[in-house]
Design a protein around this motif. Structure first.
Motif, PDB file in Angstrom:
ATOM      1  N   ILE A 478       0.836  -1.204   0.000  1.00 31.20           N
ATOM      2  CA  ILE A 478       0.000   0.000   0.000  1.00 31.20           C
ATOM      3  C   ILE A 478       0.868   1.250   0.000  1.00 31.20           C
ATOM      4  N   ILE A 479       1.905   1.263   0.838  1.00 34.93           N
ATOM      5  CA  ILE A 479       2.806   2.412   0.872  1.00 34.93           C
ATOM      6  C   ILE A 479       3.464   2.609  -0.487  1.00 34.93           C
ATOM      7  N   GLU A 480       3.894   1.519  -1.112  1.00 31.89           N
ATOM      8  CA  GLU A 480       4.545   1.607  -2.414  1.00 31.89           C
ATOM      9  C   GLU A 480       3.585   2.141  -3.478  1.00 31.89           C
ATOM     10  N   ALA A 481       2.323   1.743  -3.407  1.00 27.60           N
ATOM     11  CA  ALA A 481       1.358   2.116  -4.443  1.00 27.60           C
ATOM     12  C   ALA A 481       0.912   3.565  -4.336  1.00 27.60           C
ATOM     13  N   CYS A 482       0.730   4.072  -3.117  1.00 29.16           N
ATOM     14  CA  CYS A 482       0.138   5.414  -3.004  1.00 29.16           C
ATOM     15  C   CYS A 482       0.859   6.343  -2.040  1.00 29.16           C
ATOM     16  N   GLY A 483       1.736   5.835  -1.205  1.00 28.58           N
ATOM     17  CA  GLY A 483       2.459   6.688  -0.270  1.00 28.58           C
ATOM     18  C   GLY A 483       1.871   6.715   1.125  1.00 28.58           C
ATOM     19  N   ARG A 484       0.582   6.416   1.263  1.00 30.10           N
ATOM     20  CA  ARG A 484      -0.062   6.487   2.570  1.00 30.10           C
ATOM     21  C   ARG A 484       0.158   5.199   3.367  1.00 30.10           C
ATOM     22  N   VAL A 485       0.262   5.363   4.671  1.00 31.48           N
ATOM     23  CA  VAL A 485       0.448   4.235   5.574  1.00 31.48           C
ATOM     24  C   VAL A 485      -0.909   3.815   6.127  1.00 31.48           C
ATOM     25  N   PRO A 486      -1.289   2.539   6.041  1.00 30.96           N
ATOM     26  CA  PRO A 486      -2.571   2.108   6.610  1.00 30.96           C
ATOM     27  C   PRO A 486      -2.513   2.061   8.133  1.00 30.96           C
ATOM     28  N   PHE A 487      -3.550   2.591   8.778  1.00 25.50           N
ATOM     29  CA  PHE A 487      -3.632   2.584  10.238  1.00 25.50           C
ATOM     30  C   PHE A 487      -4.667   1.581  10.742  1.00 25.50           C
ATOM     31  N   SER A 488      -5.235   0.792   9.842  1.00 26.56           N
ATOM     32  CA  SER A 488      -6.179  -0.239  10.260  1.00 26.56           C
ATOM     33  C   SER A 488      -6.096  -1.406   9.296  1.00 26.56           C
ATOM     34  N   MET A 489      -6.637  -2.537   9.725  1.00 29.48           N
ATOM     35  CA  MET A 489      -6.711  -3.728   8.879  1.00 29.48           C
ATOM     36  C   MET A 489      -8.005  -4.465   9.191  1.00 29.48           C
ATOM     37  N   ARG A 490      -8.420  -5.293   8.244  1.00 29.53           N
ATOM     38  CA  ARG A 490      -9.574  -6.162   8.461  1.00 29.53           C
ATOM     39  C   ARG A 490      -9.152  -7.592   8.180  1.00 29.53           C
ATOM     40  N   PRO A 491      -9.321  -8.497   9.149  1.00 32.21           N
ATOM     41  CA  PRO A 491      -8.963  -9.902   8.907  1.00 32.21           C
ATOM     42  C   PRO A 491      -9.979 -10.555   7.977  1.00 32.21           C
ATOM     43  N   PRO A 492      -9.515 -11.319   7.004  1.00 32.01           N
ATOM     44  CA  PRO A 492     -10.453 -12.035   6.127  1.00 32.01           C
ATOM     45  C   PRO A 492     -11.426 -12.888   6.938  1.00 32.01           C
ATOM     46  N   TYR A 493     -12.678 -12.899   6.509  1.00 42.31           N
ATOM     47  CA  TYR A 493     -13.775 -13.642   7.143  1.00 42.31           C
ATOM     48  C   TYR A 493     -14.113 -13.094   8.537  1.00 42.31           C
ATOM     49  N   GLY A 494     -13.487 -11.986   8.927  1.00 42.15           N
ATOM     50  CA  GLY A 494     -13.684 -11.481  10.270  1.00 42.15           C
ATOM     51  C   GLY A 494     -13.023 -12.356  11.315  1.00 42.15           C
ATOM     52  N   ALA A 495     -12.119 -13.238  10.895  1.00 40.19           N
ATOM     53  CA  ALA A 495     -11.502 -14.214  11.800  1.00 40.19           C
ATOM     54  C   ALA A 495     -10.333 -13.565  12.532  1.00 40.19           C
ATOM     55  N   ARG A 496     -10.537 -13.313  13.821  1.00 38.39           N
ATOM     56  CA  ARG A 496      -9.488 -12.680  14.613  1.00 38.39           C
ATOM     57  C   ARG A 496      -9.425 -13.338  16.002  1.00 38.39           C
ATOM     58  N   ASN A 497      -8.283 -13.202  16.614  1.00 36.16           N
ATOM     59  CA  ASN A 497      -8.086 -13.589  18.005  1.00 36.16           C
ATOM     60  C   ASN A 497      -6.987 -12.693  18.568  1.00 36.16           C
ATOM     61  N   GLY A 498      -6.500 -13.005  19.753  1.00 30.18           N
ATOM     62  CA  GLY A 498      -5.478 -12.168  20.354  1.00 30.18           C
ATOM     63  C   GLY A 498      -4.207 -12.098  19.529  1.00 30.18           C
ATOM     64  N   ASN A 499      -3.855 -13.185  18.853  1.00 30.13           N
ATOM     65  CA  ASN A 499      -2.648 -13.184  18.025  1.00 30.13           C
ATOM     66  C   ASN A 499      -2.787 -12.217  16.848  1.00 30.13           C
ATOM     67  N   VAL A 500      -3.968 -12.207  16.240  1.00 34.92           N
ATOM     68  CA  VAL A 500      -4.209 -11.288  15.118  1.00 34.92           C
ATOM     69  C   VAL A 500      -4.163  -9.838  15.612  1.00 34.92           C
ATOM     70  N   ASP A 501      -4.807  -9.576  16.735  1.00 39.83           N
ATOM     71  CA  ASP A 501      -4.788  -8.229  17.294  1.00 39.83           C
ATOM     72  C   ASP A 501      -3.357  -7.779  17.581  1.00 39.83           C
ATOM     73  N   ASP A 502      -2.543  -8.680  18.147  1.00 39.24           N
ATOM     74  CA  ASP A 502      -1.161  -8.327  18.485  1.00 39.24           C
ATOM     75  C   ASP A 502      -0.328  -8.073  17.225  1.00 39.24           C
TER      76      ASP A 502
END
Length: 617
Positions: A478-502
């Motif tokens: 993303i940084i390479e494509a447009c210069g902006r740094v992402p400040f958030s992410m979305r896990p595919p399928y909404g699948a998250r746990n403490g490891n993903v958060d960390d």
């Protein structure tokens, strides 16, 4: 607007042949010609002891008189001429009658006429210092690859401020898009204040309407960014209004009712309210981005004297004033974030008062025209959030997963532009790398660009190294494509746990889930998609749809029309979080959620992805 017309609106019409860096200087020279006169006028000035200094780090020029830099200022409501040396330290003060003057080699007795108010304001902005050297690991976000002459600082040790700056820059980009194909924008930022736990950043922009300045402030404790209203105690906003009107009485052509109304708005880039700048001597400069004065409309700076300003400043205002008066290195170790929970929804703290939701205010005035919160009451302090004020709007975020789509991205962006709506795009790293132009155009439109992993696996099933790689590679792409740094992410399928958060926390990213799933991937029916929108949307909802399905693209203008008909204003995820989305925390909703009217806490959403798998995201 047709697709071809929409794409044509993105051709950079304000970029010089020498590229971004030289273009920024050219923008400064153009502004100099407007404010201080042409190059020929500068040369003529040299014959009377006045010369022009070349562009400094701000891209501006100042007039040099007898070895000092002459800057116009307003004090106590009357015009004056302030003279500072090359280090920008005051050496001569103007009297309250406007008689202050700079020494001249040819005329040491005749005072120059008072400068126009817009020159006064521009000079005050140009005089702001550059304290970048006091900030460790300071970086620059450069959007020139998108065709935009826009750059701004990024401070890894102040994550909340960096995200807030990105929010403000995205808002500027969207407003340029909405003004039409002939609209222009150049913008640059710099650190103007630094203390051990305090920072201040100037975002100085110029468009076809003229220049304007946005000031963003930050306290490391709580990782908390804020805008100028926070510098004044809430109960003292009426006293500030009175002091401003008193100062304006000495400036020809000001309109007290106009100034009174402007004090009821958020500051730029979220409204036309004033930026506030405490002075080292205790005075308070009040910078209006667009006001009537001196027979024209433009920037206007008024000064509240120190004796009055001392009783107005809040704790934040006093901390900012101290940082401006006695600069010190910023200490990132002082940064704290509230709580140690991954559950961001539980960490939200509502404003003391949350109004019943209202549609966005319509304005034809210069400056931003969308997401405008209703005016607060006369003498009431506006919101200091670095985002449009969701506490007064019926806000919602429509988020798009799995892009960029080479076939549908332009169509989707065109629909958002036609509706003057904002969105967050959660992009897959592989697609970002394959179609970087689509990413750059989405960024240039002012939408939030966020991560959706590199190849869309279920992140909860990956090893620590594979999980980190999925997020890091996408961030880098993303940084390479447009210069902006992402400040958030979305896990595919909404699948998250403490490891993903960390893993997200390690990259300074929050984790965005949702509370409204349109199930567009399942139904492939615009009518069924709209059924979910109609039955499940509420104030503060985070809504999931996908960029890659033609039926989803077909539904998007229908959704945007439904929002407009029901009084909803679209926000990005970061805007919806109102500066309270922290790295490593997961969210299913915005700060002001449901139909809350007032109270210290909001009701949590029951929606969102399961912690170990679930929704299609």
């Amino acid at each position: 607007m047709s697709h071809d017309e929409y794409e044509g609106a993105h051709l950079p019409g304000n970029r010089g042949a020498d590229g971004f860096d030289r273009g920024a200087e050219d923008a400064g020279r153009d502004l100099d010609a407007e404010v201080f006169g042409s190059e020929a006028q500068g040369s003529a000035g040299a014959s009377t002891g006045r010369t022009e200094r070349g562009p400094d780090r701000t891209g501006r020029r100042a007039v040099i008189a007898g070895g000092a830099v002459a800057l116009a200022a307003l004090g106590g409501g009357a015009a004056a001429l302030m003279v500072v040396n090359r280090d920008r330290l005051p050496v001569i003060g103007g009297g309250s009658d406007g008689g202050g003057r700079a020494p001249s080699r040819t005329d040491a007795t005749t005072a120059p006429p008072p400068p126009p108010p817009a020159e006064v304001a521009r000079a005050a902005v140009a005089a702001l210092p550059d304290q970048s050297a006091l900030v460790p690991e300071l970086a620059t976000t450069d959007l020139s690859r998108t065709g935009m002459l826009v750059s701004f600082p990024r401070i890894p040790g102040a994550r909340g401020l960096s995200e807030a700056i990105d929010i403000a820059a995205g808002k500027m980009l969207r407003e340029r898009l909405f003004r039409g194909q002939s609209a222009t924008l150049t913008a640059a930022g710099r650190v103007i204040a630094s203390g051990s736990g305090v920072l201040g950043v100037l975002l100085d922009a110029t468009d076809e309407q003229g220049p304007s300045a946005s000031l963003l402030w930050y306290r490391a404790e709580g990782d908390r960014p804020f805008t100028s209203p926070a510098l004044v105690r809430a109960e003292s906003w009426g006293a500030l209004r009175d002091a401003v009107l008193s100062a304006a009485a000495g400036v020809e052509g000001t309109d007290p009712e106009e100034l009174r109304s402007l004090l009821q708005e958020q500051p730029r880039p979220f409204g036309n309210g004033p930026a506030l700048l405490p002075q080292a001597d205790g005075a308070l400069q009040v910078l209006f981005p667009s006001a009537s004065a001196g027979g024209s409309r433009g920037e206007l700076v008024l000064t509240v004297p120190a004796a009055t300003a001392a009783s107005l400043l809040s704790e934040d205002g006093a901390a900012v004033q101290q940082a401006l008066a006695a600069p010190a290195p910023f200490d990132p170790s002082l940064r704290t974030a509230p709580g140690d929970s991954h559950d961001g929804d539980a960490l939200y703290v509502l404003p003391a008062e949350v109004d019943a939701p209202a549609p966005a205010r319509v304005s034809e005035a210069p400056g931003p025209r969308t997401q405008l919160a209703p005016l607060v009451g006369d003498g009431v302090r506006p919101a200091s959030v670095v985002a449009p004020d969701a506490s007064r709007l019926r806000s919602v975020s429509l988020t798009l997963d799995d892009g960029p789509s080479p076939d549908l991205n332009a169509r989707v962006r065109g629909d958002f532009a036609a509706a003057q709506a904002a969105a967050t795009f959660f992009m897959i790293g592989q697609s970002v790398a394959e179609w970087p132009d689509a990413v750059a155009k989405t960024c240039a439109d002012g939408h939030e660009i966020s991560s959706h992993s590199w190849s869309h696996p279920q992140l909860t099933k990956l090893s620590a190294d594979s999980l980190a790689s999925q997020l890091q590679r996408t961030t880098d792409a993303i940084i390479e494509a447009c210069g902006r740094v992402p400040f958030s992410m979305r896990p595919p399928y909404g699948a998250r746990n403490g490891n993903v958060d960390d893993a997200a926390a390690a990259l300074g990213q929050s984790v965005q889930i949702w509370d409204v799933d349109t199930l567009d991937w399942q139904s492939k029916s615009p009518q069924k998609i709209m059924g979910h929108v109609d039955s499940e949307t509420r104030r503060g909802s985070l809504m999931l749809i996908h960029e890659i399905h033609p039926t989803s693209a077909e539904a998007i203008p229908m959704i945007l029309d439904w929002f407009a008909s029901n009084g909803y204003t679209t926000f990005t995820c970061a805007e919806l979080g109102q500066n309270q989305m922290y790295a490593g925390c997961h969210y299913t909703r915005g700060l002001v959620h449901g139909h809350v009217v007032t109270g210290p806490t909001g009701s949590a959403s029951e929606g969102g992805g399961a912690s170990d798998g679930g929704g299609q995201g």
